[in-house]
Design a protein around this motif. Structure first.
Motif, PDB file in Angstrom:
ATOM      1  N   PHE A 309       0.835  -1.200   0.000  1.00 37.93           N
ATOM      2  CA  PHE A 309       0.000   0.000   0.000  1.00 37.93           C
ATOM      3  C   PHE A 309       0.869   1.251   0.000  1.00 37.93           C
ATOM      4  O   PHE A 309       0.656   2.191  -0.768  1.00 37.93           O
ATOM      5  CB  PHE A 309      -0.903  -0.032   1.244  1.00 37.93           C
ATOM      6  CG  PHE A 309      -1.975   1.019   1.255  1.00 37.93           C
ATOM      7  CD1 PHE A 309      -2.669   1.348   0.102  1.00 37.93           C
ATOM      8  CD2 PHE A 309      -2.302   1.668   2.438  1.00 37.93           C
ATOM      9  CE1 PHE A 309      -3.667   2.310   0.113  1.00 37.93           C
ATOM     10  CE2 PHE A 309      -3.292   2.635   2.463  1.00 37.93           C
ATOM     11  CZ  PHE A 309      -3.983   2.954   1.299  1.00 37.93           C
ATOM     12  N   GLY A 310       1.900   1.253   0.849  1.00 37.67           N
ATOM     13  CA  GLY A 310       2.803   2.398   0.921  1.00 37.67           C
ATOM     14  C   GLY A 310       3.629   2.575  -0.334  1.00 37.67           C
ATOM     15  O   GLY A 310       3.860   3.693  -0.791  1.00 37.67           O
ATOM     16  N   ALA A 311       4.080   1.455  -0.918  1.00 29.50           N
ATOM     17  CA  ALA A 311       4.878   1.547  -2.152  1.00 29.50           C
ATOM     18  C   ALA A 311       4.082   2.168  -3.288  1.00 29.50           C
ATOM     19  O   ALA A 311       4.648   2.709  -4.234  1.00 29.50           O
ATOM     20  CB  ALA A 311       5.373   0.160  -2.557  1.00 29.50           C
ATOM     21  N   THR A 312       2.752   2.109  -3.174  1.00 33.26           N
ATOM     22  CA  THR A 312       1.889   2.645  -4.218  1.00 33.26           C
ATOM     23  C   THR A 312       1.511   4.099  -3.982  1.00 33.26           C
ATOM     24  O   THR A 312       1.502   4.905  -4.912  1.00 33.26           O
ATOM     25  CB  THR A 312       0.605   1.794  -4.322  1.00 33.26           C
ATOM     26  OG1 THR A 312       0.955   0.417  -4.457  1.00 33.26           O
ATOM     27  CG2 THR A 312      -0.224   2.206  -5.516  1.00 33.26           C
ATOM     28  N   ILE A 313       1.209   4.465  -2.727  1.00 35.11           N
ATOM     29  CA  ILE A 313       0.692   5.823  -2.490  1.00 35.11           C
ATOM     30  C   ILE A 313       1.642   6.725  -1.713  1.00 35.11           C
ATOM     31  O   ILE A 313       1.432   7.941  -1.659  1.00 35.11           O
ATOM     32  CB  ILE A 313      -0.664   5.779  -1.747  1.00 35.11           C
ATOM     33  CG1 ILE A 313      -0.477   5.395  -0.261  1.00 35.11           C
ATOM     34  CG2 ILE A 313      -1.641   4.848  -2.421  1.00 35.11           C
ATOM     35  CD1 ILE A 313      -1.678   5.672   0.589  1.00 35.11           C
ATOM     36  N   ASN A 314       2.689   6.150  -1.112  1.00 29.23           N
ATOM     37  CA  ASN A 314       3.559   6.963  -0.264  1.00 29.23           C
ATOM     38  C   ASN A 314       4.859   7.281  -0.999  1.00 29.23           C
ATOM     39  O   ASN A 314       5.669   6.388  -1.235  1.00 29.23           O
ATOM     40  CB  ASN A 314       3.875   6.218   1.043  1.00 29.23           C
ATOM     41  CG  ASN A 314       4.748   7.050   1.958  1.00 29.23           C
ATOM     42  OD1 ASN A 314       4.462   8.215   2.227  1.00 29.23           O
ATOM     43  ND2 ASN A 314       5.830   6.469   2.434  1.00 29.23           N
ATOM     44  N   MET A 315       5.043   8.539  -1.379  1.00 32.05           N
ATOM     45  CA  MET A 315       6.236   8.935  -2.134  1.00 32.05           C
ATOM     46  C   MET A 315       6.845  10.191  -1.521  1.00 32.05           C
ATOM     47  O   MET A 315       6.821  11.270  -2.109  1.00 32.05           O
ATOM     48  CB  MET A 315       5.888   9.167  -3.609  1.00 32.05           C
ATOM     49  CG  MET A 315       5.407   7.923  -4.317  1.00 32.05           C
ATOM     50  SD  MET A 315       5.241   8.141  -6.088  1.00 32.05           S
ATOM     51  CE  MET A 315       4.672   6.517  -6.578  1.00 32.05           C
ATOM     52  N   ASP A 316       7.372  10.030  -0.313  1.00 33.53           N
ATOM     53  CA  ASP A 316       7.962  11.175   0.388  1.00 33.53           C
ATOM     54  C   ASP A 316       9.122  11.773  -0.398  1.00 33.53           C
ATOM     55  O   ASP A 316       9.222  12.990  -0.563  1.00 33.53           O
ATOM     56  CB  ASP A 316       8.465  10.735   1.772  1.00 33.53           C
ATOM     57  CG  ASP A 316       7.337  10.275   2.680  1.00 33.53           C
ATOM     58  OD1 ASP A 316       6.172  10.485   2.309  1.00 33.53           O
ATOM     59  OD2 ASP A 316       7.624   9.712   3.748  1.00 33.53           O
ATOM     60  N   GLY A 317      10.032  10.903  -0.861  1.00 33.70           N
ATOM     61  CA  GLY A 317      11.199  11.393  -1.587  1.00 33.70           C
ATOM     62  C   GLY A 317      10.825  12.097  -2.869  1.00 33.70           C
ATOM     63  O   GLY A 317      11.395  13.138  -3.224  1.00 33.70           O
ATOM     64  N   THR A 318       9.844  11.549  -3.582  1.00 36.93           N
ATOM     65  CA  THR A 318       9.386  12.167  -4.822  1.00 36.93           C
ATOM     66  C   THR A 318       8.722  13.509  -4.541  1.00 36.93           C
ATOM     67  O   THR A 318       8.895  14.477  -5.301  1.00 36.93           O
ATOM     68  CB  THR A 318       8.405  11.227  -5.548  1.00 36.93           C
ATOM     69  OG1 THR A 318       9.029   9.958  -5.721  1.00 36.93           O
ATOM     70  CG2 THR A 318       8.006  11.789  -6.896  1.00 36.93           C
ATOM     71  N   ALA A 319       7.949  13.592  -3.459  1.00 39.04           N
ATOM     72  CA  ALA A 319       7.314  14.857  -3.088  1.00 39.04           C
ATOM     73  C   ALA A 319       8.366  15.919  -2.758  1.00 39.04           C
ATOM     74  O   ALA A 319       8.219  17.097  -3.119  1.00 39.04           O
ATOM     75  CB  ALA A 319       6.390  14.636  -1.889  1.00 39.04           C
ATOM     76  N   ILE A 320       9.435  15.511  -2.081  1.00 36.32           N
ATOM     77  CA  ILE A 320      10.522  16.439  -1.761  1.00 36.32           C
ATOM     78  C   ILE A 320      11.163  16.956  -3.041  1.00 36.32           C
ATOM     79  O   ILE A 320      11.448  18.153  -3.177  1.00 36.32           O
ATOM     80  CB  ILE A 320      11.566  15.744  -0.860  1.00 36.32           C
ATOM     81  CG1 ILE A 320      10.987  15.537   0.541  1.00 36.32           C
ATOM     82  CG2 ILE A 320      12.861  16.557  -0.790  1.00 36.32           C
ATOM     83  CD1 ILE A 320      11.851  14.680   1.445  1.00 36.32           C
ATOM     84  N   MET A 321      11.394  16.045  -4.006  1.00 35.06           N
ATOM     85  CA  MET A 321      11.960  16.473  -5.284  1.00 35.06           C
ATOM     86  C   MET A 321      11.075  17.514  -5.961  1.00 35.06           C
ATOM     87  O   MET A 321      11.558  18.512  -6.505  1.00 35.06           O
ATOM     88  CB  MET A 321      12.146  15.256  -6.198  1.00 35.06           C
ATOM     89  CG  MET A 321      12.755  15.580  -7.571  1.00 35.06           C
ATOM     90  SD  MET A 321      11.565  16.117  -8.822  1.00 35.06           S
ATOM     91  CE  MET A 321      10.795  14.563  -9.242  1.00 35.06           C
ATOM     92  N   GLN A 322       9.771  17.289  -5.935  1.00 36.06           N
ATOM     93  CA  GLN A 322       8.851  18.219  -6.579  1.00 36.06           C
ATOM     94  C   GLN A 322       8.889  19.592  -5.913  1.00 36.06           C
ATOM     95  O   GLN A 322       8.860  20.623  -6.598  1.00 36.06           O
ATOM     96  CB  GLN A 322       7.427  17.664  -6.543  1.00 36.06           C
ATOM     97  CG  GLN A 322       7.257  16.440  -7.419  1.00 36.06           C
ATOM     98  CD  GLN A 322       5.959  15.726  -7.155  1.00 36.06           C
ATOM     99  OE1 GLN A 322       5.110  16.204  -6.417  1.00 36.06           O
ATOM    100  NE2 GLN A 322       5.794  14.562  -7.754  1.00 36.06           N
ATOM    101  N   GLY A 323       8.976  19.611  -4.574  1.00 34.81           N
ATOM    102  CA  GLY A 323       9.049  20.885  -3.869  1.00 34.81           C
ATOM    103  C   GLY A 323      10.316  21.656  -4.199  1.00 34.81           C
ATOM    104  O   GLY A 323      10.267  22.853  -4.525  1.00 34.81           O
ATOM    105  N   VAL A 324      11.468  20.963  -4.134  1.00 31.56           N
ATOM    106  CA  VAL A 324      12.750  21.621  -4.422  1.00 31.56           C
ATOM    107  C   VAL A 324      12.821  22.040  -5.886  1.00 31.56           C
ATOM    108  O   VAL A 324      13.261  23.151  -6.215  1.00 31.56           O
ATOM    109  CB  VAL A 324      13.928  20.682  -4.065  1.00 31.56           C
ATOM    110  CG1 VAL A 324      15.254  21.296  -4.494  1.00 31.56           C
ATOM    111  CG2 VAL A 324      13.946  20.387  -2.567  1.00 31.56           C
ATOM    112  N   ALA A 325      12.383  21.164  -6.796  1.00 30.49           N
ATOM    113  CA  ALA A 325      12.437  21.469  -8.232  1.00 30.49           C
ATOM    114  C   ALA A 325      11.545  22.653  -8.580  1.00 30.49           C
ATOM    115  O   ALA A 325      11.907  23.486  -9.424  1.00 30.49           O
ATOM    116  CB  ALA A 325      12.024  20.243  -9.041  1.00 30.49           C
TER     117      ALA A 325
END
Length: 441
Positions: A309-325
Protein backbone atom coordinates in the motif's frame (compact mmCIF):
# COMPACT_ATOMS: atom_id res chain seq x y z
CA UNK A 1 37.51 -30.06 14.34
CA UNK A 2 34.91 -29.93 11.58
CA UNK A 3 32.46 -27.98 13.75
CA UNK A 4 35.20 -25.53 14.78
CA UNK A 5 36.27 -25.05 11.16
CA UNK A 6 32.65 -24.44 10.09
CA UNK A 7 32.17 -21.89 12.88
CA UNK A 8 35.34 -20.02 11.90
CA UNK A 9 34.31 -20.02 8.23
CA UNK A 10 30.83 -18.66 9.00
CA UNK A 11 32.33 -15.85 11.09
CA UNK A 12 34.64 -14.83 8.26
CA UNK A 13 31.85 -14.96 5.66
CA UNK A 14 30.71 -11.52 4.57
CA UNK A 15 27.00 -10.82 5.08
CA UNK A 16 24.79 -10.21 2.05
CA UNK A 17 24.29 -6.58 3.07
CA UNK A 18 28.05 -6.04 3.25
CA UNK A 19 28.48 -7.69 -0.16
CA UNK A 20 25.87 -5.35 -1.65
CA UNK A 21 27.51 -2.28 -0.11
CA UNK A 22 30.90 -3.34 -1.52
CA UNK A 23 29.33 -3.99 -4.94
CA UNK A 24 27.72 -0.55 -4.88
CA UNK A 25 31.02 1.15 -4.01
CA UNK A 26 32.96 -0.74 -6.67
CA UNK A 27 30.19 0.01 -9.18
CA UNK A 28 30.50 3.75 -8.54
CA UNK A 29 34.30 3.61 -9.05
CA UNK A 30 34.07 1.50 -12.21
CA UNK A 31 31.27 3.69 -13.60
CA UNK A 32 33.18 6.94 -13.05
CA UNK A 33 36.32 5.43 -14.64
CA UNK A 34 34.36 4.25 -17.69
CA UNK A 35 32.71 7.66 -17.99
CA UNK A 36 36.15 9.30 -17.96
CA UNK A 37 37.61 6.91 -20.57
CA UNK A 38 34.71 7.37 -23.04
CA UNK A 39 35.56 4.33 -25.18
CA UNK A 40 33.07 3.36 -27.89
CA UNK A 41 33.70 -0.33 -27.23
CA UNK A 42 33.13 0.06 -23.47
CA UNK A 43 30.04 2.24 -23.92
CA UNK A 44 28.44 -0.04 -26.52
CA UNK A 45 29.34 -3.56 -25.40
CA UNK A 46 30.00 -3.28 -21.66
CA UNK A 47 27.90 -0.39 -20.32
CA UNK A 48 24.93 -0.43 -22.74
CA UNK A 49 25.37 -4.16 -23.34
CA UNK A 50 26.50 -6.40 -20.48
CA UNK A 51 25.81 -4.03 -17.54
CA UNK A 52 22.39 -3.08 -18.94
CA UNK A 53 21.48 -6.75 -19.53
CA UNK A 54 22.44 -7.99 -16.05
CA UNK A 55 20.90 -4.96 -14.34
CA UNK A 56 17.63 -5.32 -16.22
CA UNK A 57 17.50 -9.06 -15.50
CA UNK A 58 17.94 -8.38 -11.79
CA UNK A 59 15.23 -5.67 -11.68
CA UNK A 60 12.89 -7.86 -13.74
CA UNK A 61 13.47 -10.73 -11.31
CA UNK A 62 12.45 -8.48 -8.41
CA UNK A 63 9.39 -7.19 -10.27
CA UNK A 64 8.48 -10.79 -11.12
CA UNK A 65 7.91 -11.41 -7.41
CA UNK A 66 5.84 -8.32 -6.60
CA UNK A 67 2.28 -9.23 -7.67
CA UNK A 68 2.23 -12.87 -6.46
CA UNK A 69 3.99 -11.92 -3.22
CA UNK A 70 1.53 -9.08 -2.54
CA UNK A 71 -1.44 -11.33 -3.38
CA UNK A 72 -0.51 -14.31 -1.22
CA UNK A 73 0.91 -12.30 1.68
CA UNK A 74 -2.11 -9.99 1.69
CA UNK A 75 -4.51 -12.94 1.74
CA UNK A 76 -2.59 -14.26 4.73
CA UNK A 77 -2.56 -10.81 6.30
CA UNK A 78 -6.30 -10.22 6.00
CA UNK A 79 -7.21 -13.70 7.23
CA UNK A 80 -4.55 -13.49 9.93
CA UNK A 81 -5.95 -10.22 11.29
CA UNK A 82 -9.28 -12.01 11.46
CA UNK A 83 -11.44 -9.06 12.53
CA UNK A 84 -12.71 -6.86 9.68
CA UNK A 85 -12.89 -3.89 12.06
CA UNK A 86 -9.21 -4.27 12.92
CA UNK A 87 -8.41 -4.46 9.21
CA UNK A 88 -10.28 -1.21 8.63
CA UNK A 89 -8.41 0.41 11.51
CA UNK A 90 -5.04 -0.68 10.15
CA UNK A 91 -5.95 0.60 6.69
CA UNK A 92 -7.23 3.93 8.02
CA UNK A 93 -4.16 4.53 10.18
CA UNK A 94 -1.71 3.69 7.42
CA UNK A 95 -3.53 5.84 4.84
CA UNK A 96 -3.63 8.85 7.18
CA UNK A 97 0.04 8.48 8.14
CA UNK A 98 1.15 8.08 4.53
CA UNK A 99 -0.61 11.28 3.49
CA UNK A 100 0.75 13.07 6.57
CA UNK A 101 4.36 12.11 5.86
CA UNK A 102 4.01 13.17 2.20
CA UNK A 103 2.57 16.55 3.20
CA UNK A 104 5.34 17.08 5.79
CA UNK A 105 7.99 16.09 3.24
CA UNK A 106 7.00 18.54 0.52
CA UNK A 107 6.23 21.39 2.94
CA UNK A 108 9.69 21.00 4.53
CA UNK A 109 11.31 20.82 1.08
CA UNK A 110 9.67 24.05 -0.06
CA UNK A 111 10.66 25.92 3.10
CA UNK A 112 14.26 24.66 2.90
CA UNK A 113 14.50 25.53 -0.81
CA UNK A 114 13.18 29.02 -0.11
CA UNK A 115 15.86 29.51 2.55
CA UNK A 116 18.72 28.24 0.34
CA UNK A 117 17.42 29.73 -2.91
CA UNK A 118 18.75 27.30 -5.55
CA UNK A 119 18.45 28.52 -9.14
CA UNK A 120 18.99 32.23 -8.46
CA UNK A 121 21.33 33.59 -11.16
CA UNK A 122 21.26 30.33 -13.12
CA UNK A 123 22.54 30.69 -16.71
CA UNK A 124 20.66 28.45 -19.15
CA UNK A 125 23.27 27.52 -21.75
CA UNK A 126 23.50 24.41 -23.92
CA UNK A 127 20.37 22.82 -22.46
CA UNK A 128 18.06 21.02 -24.86
CA UNK A 129 14.49 21.77 -23.84
CA UNK A 130 12.88 20.07 -26.82
CA UNK A 131 10.77 16.97 -26.49
CA UNK A 132 9.61 17.64 -22.91
CA UNK A 133 5.87 17.11 -22.68
CA UNK A 134 3.50 17.67 -19.80
CA UNK A 135 1.54 14.97 -18.06
CA UNK A 136 -2.11 15.44 -17.30
CA UNK A 137 -3.08 16.08 -13.68
CA UNK A 138 -5.44 13.38 -12.40
CA UNK A 139 -8.89 14.40 -11.21
CA UNK A 140 -9.35 13.58 -7.53
CA UNK A 141 -12.53 11.58 -8.19
CA UNK A 142 -10.86 9.59 -10.97
CA UNK A 143 -7.99 8.66 -8.65
CA UNK A 144 -10.34 7.01 -6.17
CA UNK A 145 -12.69 5.57 -8.81
CA UNK A 146 -9.80 3.81 -10.55
CA UNK A 147 -8.92 1.93 -7.36
CA UNK A 148 -11.76 -0.48 -8.21
CA UNK A 149 -10.65 -2.74 -11.10
CA UNK A 150 -13.02 -3.50 -13.98
CA UNK A 151 -10.95 -6.59 -14.76
CA UNK A 152 -8.94 -8.09 -11.87
CA UNK A 153 -6.93 -10.28 -14.26
CA UNK A 154 -5.84 -7.23 -16.24
CA UNK A 155 -4.93 -5.43 -12.99
CA UNK A 156 -2.70 -8.36 -12.00
CA UNK A 157 -1.16 -8.57 -15.48
CA UNK A 158 -0.41 -4.84 -15.65
CA UNK A 159 0.80 -4.57 -12.05
CA UNK A 160 -1.81 -1.95 -11.04
CA UNK A 161 -0.98 -2.21 -7.36
CA UNK A 162 -3.88 -0.20 -5.89
CA UNK A 163 -6.34 -2.32 -7.87
CA UNK A 164 -4.54 -5.53 -6.89
CA UNK A 165 -4.63 -4.52 -3.22
CA UNK A 166 -8.32 -3.58 -3.39
CA UNK A 167 -9.33 -6.85 -5.06
CA UNK A 168 -7.19 -8.98 -2.73
CA UNK A 169 -8.58 -7.30 0.39
CA UNK A 170 -12.16 -7.88 -0.83
CA UNK A 171 -11.27 -11.52 -1.56
CA UNK A 172 -9.71 -11.89 1.90
CA UNK A 173 -12.80 -10.45 3.58
CA UNK A 174 -15.02 -12.89 1.62
CA UNK A 175 -12.76 -15.75 2.68
CA UNK A 176 -13.13 -14.69 6.32
CA UNK A 177 -16.92 -14.57 6.02
CA UNK A 178 -17.03 -18.18 4.78
CA UNK A 179 -15.50 -19.38 8.06
CA UNK A 180 -14.27 -22.97 8.34
CA UNK A 181 -14.91 -23.68 4.66
CA UNK A 182 -11.95 -21.40 3.83
CA UNK A 183 -9.33 -23.31 5.82
CA UNK A 184 -7.89 -25.21 2.82
CA UNK A 185 -7.67 -22.01 0.77
CA UNK A 186 -5.96 -20.14 3.63
CA UNK A 187 -3.49 -23.01 4.10
CA UNK A 188 -2.70 -22.98 0.37
CA UNK A 189 -2.20 -19.19 0.37
CA UNK A 190 0.09 -19.47 3.42
CA UNK A 191 2.13 -22.16 1.71
CA UNK A 192 2.42 -20.11 -1.51
CA UNK A 193 3.55 -17.10 0.53
CA UNK A 194 6.36 -19.21 1.99
CA UNK A 195 7.28 -20.36 -1.52
CA UNK A 196 7.44 -16.73 -2.69
CA UNK A 197 9.70 -15.79 0.22
CA UNK A 198 12.00 -18.68 -0.71
CA UNK A 199 12.15 -17.35 -4.28
CA UNK A 200 13.06 -13.95 -2.80
CA UNK A 201 15.99 -15.67 -1.06
CA UNK A 202 17.11 -17.17 -4.35
CA UNK A 203 16.91 -13.86 -6.22
CA UNK A 204 18.83 -12.13 -3.45
CA UNK A 205 21.80 -14.41 -4.08
CA UNK A 206 22.41 -12.44 -7.27
CA UNK A 207 21.90 -9.05 -5.61
CA UNK A 208 25.58 -7.99 -5.43
CA UNK A 209 26.04 -8.62 -9.15
CA UNK A 210 22.81 -6.88 -10.09
CA UNK A 211 23.55 -3.88 -7.88
CA UNK A 212 27.08 -3.58 -9.27
CA UNK A 213 25.85 -3.54 -12.88
CA UNK A 214 23.02 -1.07 -12.17
CA UNK A 215 25.29 1.38 -10.32
CA UNK A 216 28.18 1.05 -12.77
CA UNK A 217 25.88 1.64 -15.75
CA UNK A 218 24.31 4.72 -14.16
CA UNK A 219 27.61 6.39 -13.29
CA UNK A 220 29.22 5.38 -16.60
CA UNK A 221 26.41 7.09 -18.50
CA UNK A 222 25.84 10.09 -16.22
CA UNK A 223 29.25 10.74 -14.68
CA UNK A 224 29.80 13.40 -12.05
CA UNK A 225 30.14 16.39 -14.39
CA UNK A 226 26.38 16.77 -14.80
CA UNK A 227 26.11 17.90 -11.18
CA UNK A 228 28.09 21.12 -11.64
CA UNK A 229 25.52 23.26 -13.54
CA UNK A 230 22.74 22.38 -11.09
CA UNK A 231 24.85 21.95 -7.96
CA UNK A 232 22.56 24.20 -5.89
CA UNK A 233 19.54 22.08 -6.81
CA UNK A 234 21.38 18.82 -6.04
CA UNK A 235 22.70 20.02 -2.66
CA UNK A 236 19.28 21.35 -1.61
CA UNK A 237 17.50 18.17 -2.69
CA UNK A 238 19.94 15.80 -0.98
CA UNK A 239 19.86 17.93 2.20
CA UNK A 240 16.04 17.90 2.23
CA UNK A 241 15.98 14.13 1.71
CA UNK A 242 18.43 13.56 4.58
CA UNK A 243 16.49 15.87 6.91
CA UNK A 244 13.30 13.95 6.20
CA UNK A 245 15.00 10.56 6.52
CA UNK A 246 16.95 11.16 9.72
CA UNK A 247 14.77 13.96 11.13
CA UNK A 248 11.07 13.70 10.33
CA UNK A 249 10.79 9.92 9.95
CA UNK A 250 13.06 9.18 12.92
CA UNK A 251 11.10 11.63 15.09
CA UNK A 252 7.81 10.02 14.06
CA UNK A 253 9.18 6.57 14.89
CA UNK A 254 10.30 7.75 18.33
CA UNK A 255 7.24 9.85 19.24
CA UNK A 256 4.43 7.78 17.69
CA UNK A 257 6.01 4.34 18.00
CA UNK A 258 8.30 4.70 21.01
CA UNK A 259 11.05 2.86 19.10
CA UNK A 260 14.77 3.49 18.69
CA UNK A 261 15.36 5.08 15.24
CA UNK A 262 19.04 4.07 15.16
CA UNK A 263 18.22 0.37 15.52
CA UNK A 264 15.48 0.72 12.93
CA UNK A 265 17.69 2.46 10.35
CA UNK A 266 20.42 -0.18 10.72
CA UNK A 267 17.91 -2.94 10.09
CA UNK A 268 16.44 -1.22 7.03
CA UNK A 269 19.84 -0.76 5.35
CA UNK A 270 19.47 -3.75 2.95
CA UNK A 271 16.13 -2.47 1.66
CA UNK A 272 17.53 1.05 1.31
CA UNK A 273 20.47 -0.24 -0.75
CA UNK A 274 18.10 -2.20 -3.00
CA UNK A 275 15.87 0.84 -3.45
CA UNK A 276 18.90 2.99 -4.28
CA UNK A 277 20.13 0.56 -6.93
CA UNK A 278 16.74 -0.16 -8.58
CA UNK A 279 15.13 3.32 -8.20
CA UNK A 280 11.79 1.51 -7.94
CA UNK A 281 9.62 1.26 -4.82
CA UNK A 282 7.57 -1.55 -6.36
CA UNK A 283 10.61 -3.63 -7.31
CA UNK A 284 11.88 -3.28 -3.73
CA UNK A 285 8.63 -4.54 -2.12
CA UNK A 286 9.95 -8.10 -1.54
CA UNK A 287 13.10 -6.82 0.18
CA UNK A 288 11.23 -4.16 2.20
CA UNK A 289 8.68 -6.76 3.33
CA UNK A 290 11.43 -9.16 4.35
CA UNK A 291 13.36 -6.49 6.28
CA UNK A 292 10.25 -5.26 8.12
CA UNK A 293 9.04 -8.72 9.13
CA UNK A 294 12.28 -10.63 9.74
CA UNK A 295 14.60 -7.81 10.86
CA UNK A 296 12.23 -5.32 12.55
CA UNK A 297 9.73 -7.87 13.86
CA UNK A 298 6.49 -6.51 12.40
CA UNK A 299 3.62 -8.98 12.17
CA UNK A 300 3.29 -10.39 8.64
CA UNK A 301 -0.42 -9.56 8.55
CA UNK A 302 0.20 -5.84 9.07
CA UNK A 303 3.28 -5.75 6.83
CA UNK A 304 1.57 -7.58 3.96
CA UNK A 305 -1.06 -4.82 3.86
CA UNK A 306 0.96 -1.70 4.67
CA UNK A 307 4.13 -2.29 2.60
CA UNK A 308 2.54 -2.69 -0.88
CA UNK A 309 0.00 0.00 0.00
CA UNK A 310 2.80 2.40 0.92
CA UNK A 311 4.88 1.55 -2.15
CA UNK A 312 1.89 2.64 -4.22
CA UNK A 313 0.69 5.82 -2.49
CA UNK A 314 3.56 6.96 -0.26
CA UNK A 315 6.24 8.94 -2.13
CA UNK A 316 7.96 11.17 0.39
CA UNK A 317 11.20 11.39 -1.59
CA UNK A 318 9.39 12.17 -4.82
CA UNK A 319 7.31 14.86 -3.09
CA UNK A 320 10.52 16.44 -1.76
CA UNK A 321 11.96 16.47 -5.28
CA UNK A 322 8.85 18.22 -6.58
CA UNK A 323 9.05 20.88 -3.87
CA UNK A 324 12.75 21.62 -4.42
CA UNK A 325 12.44 21.47 -8.23
CA UNK A 326 9.48 23.86 -8.22
CA UNK A 327 11.36 26.45 -6.18
CA UNK A 328 14.50 25.93 -8.28
CA UNK A 329 12.68 26.44 -11.59
CA UNK A 330 10.68 29.37 -10.24
CA UNK A 331 14.00 31.05 -9.34
CA UNK A 332 15.50 30.17 -12.75
CA UNK A 333 12.61 31.79 -14.62
CA UNK A 334 12.20 34.63 -12.10
CA UNK A 335 8.57 33.75 -11.32
CA UNK A 336 7.12 34.40 -7.87
CA UNK A 337 4.57 31.68 -7.11
CA UNK A 338 3.47 33.14 -3.78
CA UNK A 339 1.90 31.28 -0.87
CA UNK A 340 -1.12 30.13 -2.91
CA UNK A 341 1.11 28.63 -5.58
CA UNK A 342 3.11 26.59 -3.09
CA UNK A 343 -0.06 25.38 -1.33
CA UNK A 344 -1.22 24.19 -4.75
CA UNK A 345 2.11 22.37 -5.19
CA UNK A 346 1.62 20.57 -1.85
CA UNK A 347 -1.92 19.51 -2.75
CA UNK A 348 -0.93 18.36 -6.23
CA UNK A 349 2.00 16.34 -4.93
CA UNK A 350 -0.19 14.51 -2.41
CA UNK A 351 -2.84 13.77 -5.04
CA UNK A 352 -0.32 12.66 -7.66
CA UNK A 353 1.44 10.35 -5.19
CA UNK A 354 -1.80 8.38 -4.80
CA UNK A 355 -2.45 8.07 -8.51
CA UNK A 356 1.02 7.17 -9.86
CA UNK A 357 3.10 4.01 -9.77
CA UNK A 358 6.32 3.35 -7.86
CA UNK A 359 8.55 2.85 -10.90
CA UNK A 360 11.77 4.59 -12.06
CA UNK A 361 11.28 8.07 -13.53
CA UNK A 362 7.71 8.55 -12.34
CA UNK A 363 8.82 11.64 -10.38
CA UNK A 364 9.38 13.59 -13.60
CA UNK A 365 5.90 12.68 -14.85
CA UNK A 366 4.42 13.93 -11.57
CA UNK A 367 6.56 17.08 -11.79
CA UNK A 368 5.12 18.00 -15.19
CA UNK A 369 1.65 17.92 -13.63
CA UNK A 370 2.74 20.19 -10.78
CA UNK A 371 4.55 22.69 -13.02
CA UNK A 372 1.63 22.89 -15.41
CA UNK A 373 -0.76 23.53 -12.52
CA UNK A 374 1.21 26.52 -11.17
CA UNK A 375 2.13 27.99 -14.57
CA UNK A 376 5.85 27.20 -14.74
CA UNK A 377 7.36 26.23 -18.14
CA UNK A 378 7.37 22.45 -18.59
CA UNK A 379 10.59 22.79 -20.63
CA UNK A 380 12.43 23.62 -17.42
CA UNK A 381 12.50 19.92 -16.55
CA UNK A 382 15.28 19.54 -19.13
CA UNK A 383 17.55 21.53 -16.79
CA UNK A 384 17.40 18.83 -14.10
CA UNK A 385 16.92 15.87 -16.42
CA UNK A 386 20.61 14.94 -16.46
CA UNK A 387 20.88 14.40 -12.71
CA UNK A 388 17.41 12.97 -12.15
CA UNK A 389 18.43 9.32 -12.39
CA UNK A 390 20.91 9.63 -9.53
CA UNK A 391 18.47 11.75 -7.50
CA UNK A 392 15.76 9.19 -8.20
CA UNK A 393 17.91 6.52 -6.59
CA UNK A 394 18.28 8.52 -3.38
CA UNK A 395 14.63 9.54 -3.13
CA UNK A 396 13.47 5.94 -3.70
CA UNK A 397 15.50 4.87 -0.67
CA UNK A 398 13.67 7.58 1.30
CA UNK A 399 10.32 6.42 -0.11
CA UNK A 400 10.67 2.82 1.07
CA UNK A 401 11.99 3.94 4.47
CA UNK A 402 8.81 5.99 4.88
CA UNK A 403 6.78 2.88 4.01
CA UNK A 404 8.62 0.87 6.65
CA UNK A 405 8.31 3.59 9.32
CA UNK A 406 4.54 3.90 8.91
CA UNK A 407 4.16 0.11 8.85
CA UNK A 408 6.16 -0.20 12.07
CA UNK A 409 4.21 2.59 13.81
CA UNK A 410 0.87 1.01 12.85
CA UNK A 411 2.09 -2.41 14.00
CA UNK A 412 3.28 -0.99 17.34
CA UNK A 413 -0.07 0.70 17.89
CA UNK A 414 -1.89 -2.58 17.21
CA UNK A 415 0.47 -4.61 19.41
CA UNK A 416 1.67 -6.49 16.31
CA UNK A 417 5.45 -6.16 16.67
CA UNK A 418 7.89 -8.57 18.31
CA UNK A 419 10.18 -6.39 20.41
CA UNK A 420 12.62 -9.26 20.96
CA UNK A 421 13.20 -9.38 17.22
CA UNK A 422 13.42 -5.58 16.99
CA UNK A 423 16.07 -5.40 19.71
CA UNK A 424 18.07 -8.38 18.39
CA UNK A 425 20.80 -7.00 16.06
CA UNK A 426 21.21 -10.40 14.36
CA UNK A 427 17.52 -11.15 13.78
CA UNK A 428 16.78 -12.00 10.15
CA UNK A 429 20.38 -11.45 8.96
CA UNK A 430 21.05 -13.12 5.61
CA UNK A 431 24.70 -14.13 5.33
CA UNK A 432 24.81 -16.93 2.76
CA UNK A 433 22.89 -18.99 0.22
CA UNK A 434 19.69 -20.78 1.23
CA UNK A 435 20.45 -24.39 2.14
CA UNK A 436 18.91 -27.34 0.36
CA UNK A 437 16.93 -29.72 2.63
CA UNK A 438 19.54 -32.50 2.39
CA UNK A 439 22.28 -30.14 3.57
CA UNK A 440 20.84 -30.11 7.11
CA UNK A 441 22.46 -33.50 7.79
Amino acid sequence: MTDQHTAKTSKKKMSLTAQIMVAMGVGIIVGVIFNTIQSDFINTHIVAGFFAMVGKMFVNALKMLVVPLVFFSLIGGVTGIGDIRVLGRVGGKSFALYLFTTACAIAMAIVLAQLIGPGAGFVMEGIDTSGVSAGEAPAVWDVFANIVPTNPIAAFANGEMLQVIFYTVILGVAVLMLGDESKPFIAAATYMNEVMMKIVSIVMLFAPYGVFCLIAKTFAEQGLGLFLPVLGYVITLVLALMIHLFGTLSLMLKVLGGLNPIIFMKKMRPAQVFAFSTASSNATIPVTYRSVTERVGVDKGVASFCIPFGATINMDGTAIMQGVATVFLANVYGIDLGLGGYITVIGMAILASIGTAGVPGVGLVMLTMVLGQVGLPIEGIAIILGVDRLMDMIRTAVNITGDAVVTTIVAKGEGKIDMDVFNDPDAGVVDDAPHMPHAAA
